[in-house]
Design a protein around this motif. Structure first.
Motif, PDB file in Angstrom:
ATOM      1  N   PRO A  17       0.799  -1.214   0.000  1.00 11.93           N
ATOM      2  CA  PRO A  17       0.000   0.000   0.000  1.00 11.93           C
ATOM      3  C   PRO A  17       0.837   1.271   0.000  1.00 11.93           C
ATOM      4  O   PRO A  17       0.500   2.251  -0.654  1.00 11.93           O
ATOM      5  N   GLN A  98      -9.259  -6.318   1.732  1.00  4.28           N
ATOM      6  CA  GLN A  98      -9.049  -5.219   0.799  1.00  4.28           C
ATOM      7  C   GLN A  98      -9.670  -3.924   1.338  1.00  4.28           C
ATOM      8  O   GLN A  98      -9.117  -2.838   1.149  1.00  4.28           O
ATOM      9  N   ASN A 101      -7.312  -2.545   3.735  1.00  2.00           N
ATOM     10  CA  ASN A 101      -6.212  -1.960   2.979  1.00  2.00           C
ATOM     11  C   ASN A 101      -6.547  -0.518   2.586  1.00  2.00           C
ATOM     12  O   ASN A 101      -5.734   0.402   2.735  1.00  2.00           O
ATOM     13  N   GLU A 147      -4.686  -4.005   8.773  1.00  2.00           N
ATOM     14  CA  GLU A 147      -3.787  -5.017   8.226  1.00  2.00           C
ATOM     15  C   GLU A 147      -3.115  -5.786   9.362  1.00  2.00           C
ATOM     16  O   GLU A 147      -2.730  -5.194  10.377  1.00  2.00           O
TER      17      GLU A 147
END
Length: 497
Positions: A17, A98, A101, A147
């Motif tokens: 990221p 996701q 994220n 995360e």
């Protein structure tokens, strides 16, 4: 039940990221990947997404063939080793990771605050929605909102705590999303978040939380969605299932066969094995209705549009079709099937006339509807009634909108609180027959399995597990898949598995 094709992942979704999230375009790509991960085959792109919901009366499957994964849950004898069950577990988790994220990194992107918040809002919606499907299916879950290291093994948290997280996420979505994304179908917006949270509150009022004050919150949010005037019922029920992003579609996953993202639970999946099209394709025979569920349906146009009751059997070499009723000995399992899932988007699934099947395809561009407007109307009707002493005129008006489109008379007036609720639950069963988990989730939150079992036909259905018949209480939740249990040795499997 394994996937028939391999779909390529967008590699940008898996980049670090810190090196990827730099522009709004990067962030938009990450948000799009979040939806795509959930829509894919092996997640919500195929019938395996509802494997454990086959304990419901609106779903059954073939007594043979390669349908064991669904058949086991239809018999209330599913196990943690069920391969298709993993799609129900892994698909939402991929979308949650996701979403995390996006939420961990959106603030550092070089963009406007408005656009960044819109991206974050979609991630909050997606995480809340995925946790909602997971908790209703599997019960206690780890709550992962950032995360984590690949070696982390977070504990399962109580169902109550999971719902607290869901409510928090959907409220954040309501705060950060615009009322709509005009001309951008498939993006979750504020109205979708309100509709989803209304459904969450309705579920929280039932088993296992039994938090009855949530009925009032459910009714309030459903009414807010209704009052926007943004949605209306399609005039023709069957057209709901042959069009995309129509007037009653509040939130739906989008599909594109040419782009390698097919929807595979319309078309061939809903067609009996013995039917063959002129293009040589045959049905996959994945799912259809139990007999008594069909026989108990109301006599109306919606029922005619829902169920497929006259089969077309190809006769070679003449290439003509014999028309036979569903209960004929010439049919494989003597069950009615679902008509509404055959055509796909305007016939890209099954292209047929009243007397012949021209072509058949297992991969369609049809959206997967997650929230349709009649769900909001029926949620309002039930929640407004259960939060007060009985149904109001507005409660009747909401259910009667759905009944009118179905071709039914208005509901009888003067019903008690419980009689009205039962009428709504019955209406929901047939308005959403065969649709993604809706009937099963009513069975779970209202603890209806004993009733469903008692009303099931003894003949010509997959035989129920004797243990489940004697004690159905353990079968409202699915088992955690065995591979996940192996990775988390501290977890305790759900009771009964």
């Amino acid at each position: 039940m394994s996937s028939c094709q391999d779909l390529e992942e967008d590699p940008k979704a898996d980049l670090t990221p810190g090196t990827y999230f730099q522009s709004q375009s990067d962030l938009d790509g990450a948000v799009a990947s979040m939806y795509e991960k959930l829509a894919r085959d092996g997640a919500w792109g195929f019938t395996s997404r509802m494997t454990s919901y086959f304990g419901s009366d609106d779903l059954t499957t073939d007594p043979g063939l390669n349908k064991a994964d669904m058949r086991d849950f239809d018999r209330l004898s599913g196990s943690d080793g069920n391969a298709s069950l993993r799609a129900q577990w892994e698909g939402p988790w991929k979308a949650i990771y996701q979403a995390n994220n996006v939420l961990d990194n959106y603030e550092q992107v070089n963009s406007t605050e408005e656009l960044k918040l819109q991206s974050a809002g979609q991630a909050y919606f997606m995480r809340g929605m995925c946790y909602y499907y997971l908790v209703r299916t599997f019960g206690e879950l780890p709550i992962i909102t950032t995360e984590i290291d690949v070696n982390d093994r977070p504990p399962r948290e109580s169902i109550s705590k999971v719902y607290d997280q869901i409510v928090s996420d959907l409220n954040m979505a309501i705060e950060t999303l615009p009322p709509s994304f005009e001309g951008e179908p498939g993006k979750a917006d504020q109205i979708a978040a309100k509709a989803m949270l209304s459904d969450v509150y309705l579920t929280m009022a039932g088993w296992p939380l039994n938090d009855e004050p949530k009925y009032a919150l459910s009714a309030k949010l459903a009414k807010e969605v209704m009052d926007t005037g943004e949605f209306s019922l399609m005039g023709d029920y069957l057209s709901v299932f042959t069009t995309n992003n129509n007037s009653e579609s509040i939130f739906a996953l989008q599909y594109n066969v040419d782009a390698g993202l097919p929807q595979r639970s319309f078309g061939s999946s809903a067609v009996p094995l013995e039917e063959e099209a002129l293009n040589g394709m045959t049905g996959w025979d994945d799912y259809y209705s139990e007999i008594n569920f069909f026989l108990n349906a109301p006599d109306c146009k919606r029922t005619d549009d829902t169920f497929y009751t006259t089969f077309k059997l190809l006769q070679k070499p003449e290439n003509t079709f014999d028309l036979v009723p569903w209960d004929s000995p010439r049919t494989r399992v003597q069950h009615p099937y679902y008509k509404k899932f055959r055509a796909g988007l305007g016939g890209d699934g099954v292209n047929e006339t009243d007397t012949e099947i021209i072509s058949m395809n297992p991969s369609t561009n049809k959206t997967l509807e997650i929230i349709r407007y009649p769900q909001v109307l029926l949620n309002y009707a039930e929640a407004s009634t259960m939060s007060s002493g009985g149904p109001s005129s507005e409660s009747y008006a909401a259910i009667n909108q759905v009944r009118s489109r179905a071709g039914l008379d208005d509901l009888t007036t003067g019903l008690s609180r419980e009689q009205f609720r039962d009428s709504v639950v019955y209406e929901r069963a047939y308005e959403f027959a065969g649709e993604f988990g809706i009937r099963w989730f009513d069975i779970v939150r209202l603890q209806l399995l004993p009733q469903i079992i008692s009303e099931r036909a003894v003949e010509n259905e997959n035989a129920l597990s004797p243990i489940a018949v004697s004690d159905p209480a353990n079968y409202y939740l699915a088992p955690i898949p065995d591979n996940e249990m192996s990775r988390n040795p501290e977890w305790q499997q759900n009771p009964g598995y």
